[in-house]
Motif scaffolding. Structure first.
Motif, PDB file in Angstrom:
ATOM      1  N   PHE A 183       0.838  -1.210   0.000  1.00 11.34           N
ATOM      2  CA  PHE A 183       0.000   0.000   0.000  1.00 11.34           C
ATOM      3  C   PHE A 183       0.866   1.251   0.000  1.00 11.34           C
ATOM      4  CE2 PHE A 183       0.481  -1.467   4.368  1.00 11.34           C
ATOM      5  CZ  PHE A 183       0.902  -0.329   5.040  1.00 11.34           C
ATOM      6  N   VAL A 184       0.246   2.360  -0.374  1.00 12.24           N
ATOM      7  CA  VAL A 184       0.974   3.608  -0.620  1.00 12.24           C
ATOM      8  C   VAL A 184       1.308   4.351   0.674  1.00 12.24           C
ATOM      9  CG1 VAL A 184       0.736   5.924  -1.615  1.00 12.24           C
ATOM     10  CG2 VAL A 184      -0.049   3.941  -2.902  1.00 12.24           C
ATOM     11  N   CYS A 201       9.749  12.426  -4.289  1.00 20.89           N
ATOM     12  CA  CYS A 201       9.114  13.276  -5.309  1.00 20.89           C
ATOM     13  C   CYS A 201       8.275  14.309  -4.571  1.00 20.89           C
ATOM     14  CB  CYS A 201       8.195  12.459  -6.228  1.00 20.89           C
ATOM     15  SG  CYS A 201       6.810  11.674  -5.366  1.00 20.89           S
ATOM     16  N   ASP A 202       7.902  15.388  -5.267  1.00 20.97           N
ATOM     17  CA  ASP A 202       6.927  16.309  -4.677  1.00 20.97           C
ATOM     18  C   ASP A 202       5.612  15.547  -4.635  1.00 20.97           C
ATOM     19  OD1 ASP A 202       8.816  18.207  -4.594  1.00 20.97           O
ATOM     20  OD2 ASP A 202       7.867  19.583  -6.029  1.00 20.97           O
ATOM     21  N   GLY A 203       4.975  15.563  -3.500  1.00 13.18           N
ATOM     22  CA  GLY A 203       3.743  14.782  -3.424  1.00 13.18           C
ATOM     23  C   GLY A 203       3.071  14.924  -2.088  1.00 13.18           C
ATOM     24  N   ARG A 204       2.272  13.920  -1.766  1.00 12.10           N
ATOM     25  CA  ARG A 204       1.571  13.966  -0.473  1.00 12.10           C
ATOM     26  C   ARG A 204       1.516  12.568   0.150  1.00 12.10           C
ATOM     27  NH1 ARG A 204      -4.273  13.059  -1.497  1.00 12.10           N
ATOM     28  NH2 ARG A 204      -4.612  13.087  -3.741  1.00 12.10           N
ATOM     29  N   PRO A 205       1.276  12.521   1.452  1.00  7.93           N
ATOM     30  CA  PRO A 205       1.301  11.221   2.130  1.00  7.93           C
ATOM     31  C   PRO A 205       0.053  10.398   1.840  1.00  7.93           C
ATOM     32  CG  PRO A 205       0.707  12.975   3.673  1.00  7.93           C
ATOM     33  CD  PRO A 205       1.037  13.646   2.376  1.00  7.93           C
ATOM     34  N   GLY A 206       0.183   9.098   2.008  1.00  8.37           N
ATOM     35  CA  GLY A 206      -0.990   8.219   1.993  1.00  8.37           C
ATOM     36  C   GLY A 206      -1.726   8.425   3.314  1.00  8.37           C
ATOM     37  N   TRP A 207      -2.952   7.952   3.392  1.00 13.58           N
ATOM     38  CA  TRP A 207      -3.788   8.195   4.568  1.00 13.58           C
ATOM     39  C   TRP A 207      -3.263   7.470   5.806  1.00 13.58           C
ATOM     40  CZ3 TRP A 207      -8.778   4.945   5.306  1.00 13.58           C
ATOM     41  CH2 TRP A 207      -9.430   5.322   6.479  1.00 13.58           C
ATOM     42  N   HIS A 208      -2.862   6.187   5.641  1.00 15.36           N
ATOM     43  CA  HIS A 208      -2.527   5.371   6.820  1.00 15.36           C
ATOM     44  C   HIS A 208      -1.341   5.903   7.623  1.00 15.36           C
ATOM     45  CE1 HIS A 208      -5.214   2.812   4.662  1.00 15.36           C
ATOM     46  NE2 HIS A 208      -4.341   2.616   3.694  1.00 15.36           N
ATOM     47  N   ILE A 209      -0.353   6.474   6.906  1.00 14.91           N
ATOM     48  CA  ILE A 209       0.873   6.898   7.587  1.00 14.91           C
ATOM     49  C   ILE A 209       0.610   8.032   8.578  1.00 14.91           C
ATOM     50  CG2 ILE A 209       1.668   8.580   5.823  1.00 14.91           C
ATOM     51  CD1 ILE A 209       3.982   6.021   7.501  1.00 14.91           C
ATOM     52  N   GLU A 210      -0.406   8.855   8.250  1.00 17.03           N
ATOM     53  CA  GLU A 210      -0.760   9.981   9.137  1.00 17.03           C
ATOM     54  C   GLU A 210      -0.922   9.540  10.582  1.00 17.03           C
ATOM     55  OE1 GLU A 210      -4.579  11.654   8.467  1.00 17.03           O
ATOM     56  OE2 GLU A 210      -4.160  12.073   6.367  1.00 17.03           O
ATOM     57  N   CYS A 211      -1.783   8.524  10.769  1.00 19.12           N
ATOM     58  CA  CYS A 211      -2.158   8.141  12.128  1.00 19.12           C
ATOM     59  C   CYS A 211      -0.979   7.524  12.873  1.00 19.12           C
ATOM     60  CB  CYS A 211      -3.360   7.206  12.114  1.00 19.12           C
ATOM     61  SG  CYS A 211      -4.842   8.069  11.557  1.00 19.12           S
TER      62      CYS A 211
END
Ligand code: AMP
Ligand code: ZN
Length: 469
Positions: A183-184, A201-211
Motif C-alpha cells: 500500500f501507498v 518526489c513532490d507529493g503527499r502522504p498516503g492516509w494510513h501513515i498519518e495516524c
C-alpha cells in the motif's frame, strides 16, 4: 474494567502501560463536509469511554486527528473554486461546533495531517532503511507487506487469502508494486493538488501513515487504546500496525476498540441512497443531547438503527432525567429543613446500588445501555423518595449522585433556569444606578451577568432595551 479487544477478539481486563494514565488515539474525520450522524457515533462513544476512565481516576491523554489532505477534500475544493486548505479549515470549525453541541470534549490534542508532514517523511525514510518500504520509479513509496509477517493479525485475515484476493482486484497502473498487497505511503503530486517536497518526489502522504506518525508524536511508540469505526479495521488499522510496528519495533497499541455502524431506517447510510443525515440537520430538530442519549442507548459494538421513532423515545427519555433534576432542585430550594433525617441517610445508602449498577455496566465493556437503565432507576427512586417533607440535603445529595452519572455519559441534564422579566428589569435599574454613581465596574458586572443568561442589553436614546439571545 474489561473491554473487548478486536486484536484478541476477547474481553480483557484493562491494564494501562503506565499506572493511572491512559494513552488513547481515535481516528478522526476527513474534513470535506459537515459531519454525518455516522461520524458522530465514534465521537460520542469514545468520548464516553474517556469520561468513564477519568471518573475512575485515570489521566487520559486523548488524541484525535483531522484528516485535512485527501482526494475528497481536493475534489470539493475544485468544485467550489477554493483551496483545499480553505475547505478543510471551514469543516474543522463546523465539526468543532457539532462536537460542542453533542458535548464531546475537545481532545487533548487534535493534530492536523498537513502539519505533520516532516514526521511522515521521517517515518517513511526509516521504513525504507529497514527494508519495509520501497520507492518506485515515479517516486511513489509503497509499504512492503510481505516484510511484516504479522500482517492480518488485527483483521484476522490470512496472508495467502489476502494475496489471492488482491491479485483478483489488481488494477492496471499498479504494476510498479512488488506485490498487489503493498500500500501507498507517499504519492506523487498531480496538477493543482497540494504537495510537499520529499526525497522521493513532490507529493503527499498516503492516509494510513498519518495516524502512525501522529500517534507516535503525541502519545509515544506504544499506546494503550486505538479506536475508530469498524470499517477502519481493514485496511486502515491493519496498515497502521504494520507501519508503526516495523518502524518502532514495539507493540503499537495494546487494545483496539471499534464501534459498529449506524444505519438509517435499516439501510446503510450512503450518498447514492440519498439518506445521509448531518448532525447539523438533526440539531435543527432536536437538542443534540437527544442524539447523544440515542447513541448511548445501544452497546457500541451493536449496529444501531436511526429512526424518527427512536429519536422521539430518546427525547422523552432525556426529558424524564431533566424533569427529575429540576424537581430535585425545586425541592432543595423549597425545603424548610436542611439536615438529613435517619430515614434519608438510609435511603441514600440504598441509592448507592444505582451507582454500583452503573459502574458494573460500564466496567463490562462500556455497556452504556445498562448504565442508562441504572440512571433511570435512580431518577425513579428520587421521584418516589423525595417529597415535600424532605430535607434540602437529601434532594441535593440525590441530585449530585445523578449528575455525577450523567456527566460520565456526557449528558447535560441540568438546564439553566430561565431568568424572569422582572429580575431583568431590576438588574437594569441597578445598572443604571451604578452608572450614575460612576461605579462602572458594577455596571459592567451586571451587563456580563445578564449576557451569561442570554440577555443582551442595548443602550439607546430611549433608554436601555433588552432582548433574549
Ligand atoms: P471518515 O471521515 O469516513 O474517515 O470517518 C470518520 C469516523 O467515522 C471513522 O471512525 C468511521 O469509522 C466512522 N464512521 C463513518 N460512518 C459511520 C457510520 N455510518 N456508523 C458508525 N461510524 C461511522
Ligand atoms: Zn487513523
Amino acid at each position: 474494567m474489561r473491554l473487548f479487544n478486536t486484536l484478541t477478539r476477547r474481553k480483557e481486563e484493562f491494564v494501562p502501560i503506565e499506572e493511572g494514565k491512559v494513552r488513547m488515539y481515535v481516528c478522526g474525520p476527513t474534513v470535506y463536509n459537515l459531519i454525518h450522524i455516522g461520524n458522530a457515533r465514534p465521537m460520542i462513544v469514545f468520548d464516553t469511554v474517556r469520561r468513564y476512565m477519568e471518573y475512575k481516576g485515570y489521566e487520559v491523554n486523548y488524541v484525535s486527528n483531522f484528516t485535512d489532505v485527501d482526494d475528497k477534500i481536493i475534489k470539493k475544493a475544485i468544485e467550489e473554486g477554493i483551496s483545499a486548505d480553505e475547505v478543510s479549515k471551514r469543516y474543522i470549525e463546523e465539526c468543532k461546533k457539532d462536537m460542542d453541541g453533542m458535548n464531546v470534549k475537545p481532545a487533548t490534542t487534535h493534530p492536523l495531517a498537513t502539519q505533520e508532514i516532516d514526521g511522515m517523511i521521517d517515518m517513511i525514510s526509516s521504513l525504507i532503511e529497514k527494508g519495509h518500504a520501497y520507492a518506485a520509479e515515479d517516486g511513489t513509496v509503497y509499504f512492503r507487506v510481505s516484510s511484516f509477517n504479522e500482517y492480518g493479525k488485527l483483521s484476522h485475515k490470512n496472508l495467502d487469502d489476502l494475496q489471492s484476493g488482491f491479485r483478483a482486484l489488481q488494477v492496471s497502473g499498479e504494476d510498479q508494486k512488488e506485490d498487489p498487497m503493498d500500500f501507498v505511503l507517499w504519492k506523487p503530486k498531480k496538477e493543482g493538488e497540494p504537495s510537499w517536497p520529499s526525497p522521493w518526489c513532490d507529493g503527499r502522504p498516503g492516509w494510513h501513515i498519518e495516524c502512525s506518525v501522529m500517534s507516535r508524536k503525541y502519545l509515544g511508540d506504544e499506546i494503550d487504546i486505538h479506536a475508530g469505526g469498524e470499517d477502519l479495521i481493514f485496511p486502515h488499522h491493519e496498515n497502521e500496525i504494520a507501519q508503526s510496528e516495523c518502524c518502532n519495533e514495539k507493540t503499537f497499541a495494546r487494545y483496539w476498540m471499534h464501534n459498529a455502524f449506524l444505519n438509517i431506517d435499516n439501510h446503510k447510510m450512503s450518498k447514492s441512497l440519498g439518506n445521509f443525515r448531518t448532525v447539523r440537520e438533526i440539531s435543527a430538530q432536536y437538542d443534540l443531547q437527544v442524539l447523544r442519549l440515542f447513541m448511548l442507548s445501544a452497546h457500541y459494538r451493536s449496529p444501531l438503527n436511526f429512526s424518527a421513532d427512536l429519536m422521539e423515545s430518546s427525547k422523552s427519555a432525556l426529558e424524564r432525567i431533566v424533569e427529575g433534576v429540576r424537581r430535585l432542585n425545586d425541592r432543595a430550594a423549597a425545603s424548610s429543613t436542611a439536615e438529613l433525617t435517619e430515614d434519608e441517610k438510609a435511603a441514600l445508602a440504598e441509592a448507592e446500588k444505582f451507582t454500583k449498577a452503573f459502574e458494573e455496566a460500564m466496567d463490562d465493556d462500556f455497556n452504556t445501555a445498562d448504565a442508562l437503565a441504572a440512571v433511570f432507576d435512580l431518577v425513579k427512586f428520587a421521584n418516589t423518595k423525595v417529597t415535600e417533607e424532605s430535607s434540602s440535603a437529601f434532594a441535593e445529595a440525590l441530585k449530585k449522585q445523578l449528575i455525577t452519572l450523567t456527566d460520565v455519559l456526557g449528558l447535560i441534564v441540568e438546564k439553566e433556569e430561565e431568568i424572569l422579566d422582572d429580575e431583568i428589569e431590576r438588574l437594569i435599574e441597578e445598572r443604571q444606578a451604578a452608572r450614575k454613581a460612576k461605579n462602572f465596574a458594577r455596571a459592567d458586572e451586571i451587563r456580563n451577568e445578564l449576557l451569561e443568561k442570554g440577555i443582551i442589553l442595548k443602550d439607546t436614546r430611549e433608554g436601555v432595551k433588552w432582548q433574549r439571545a
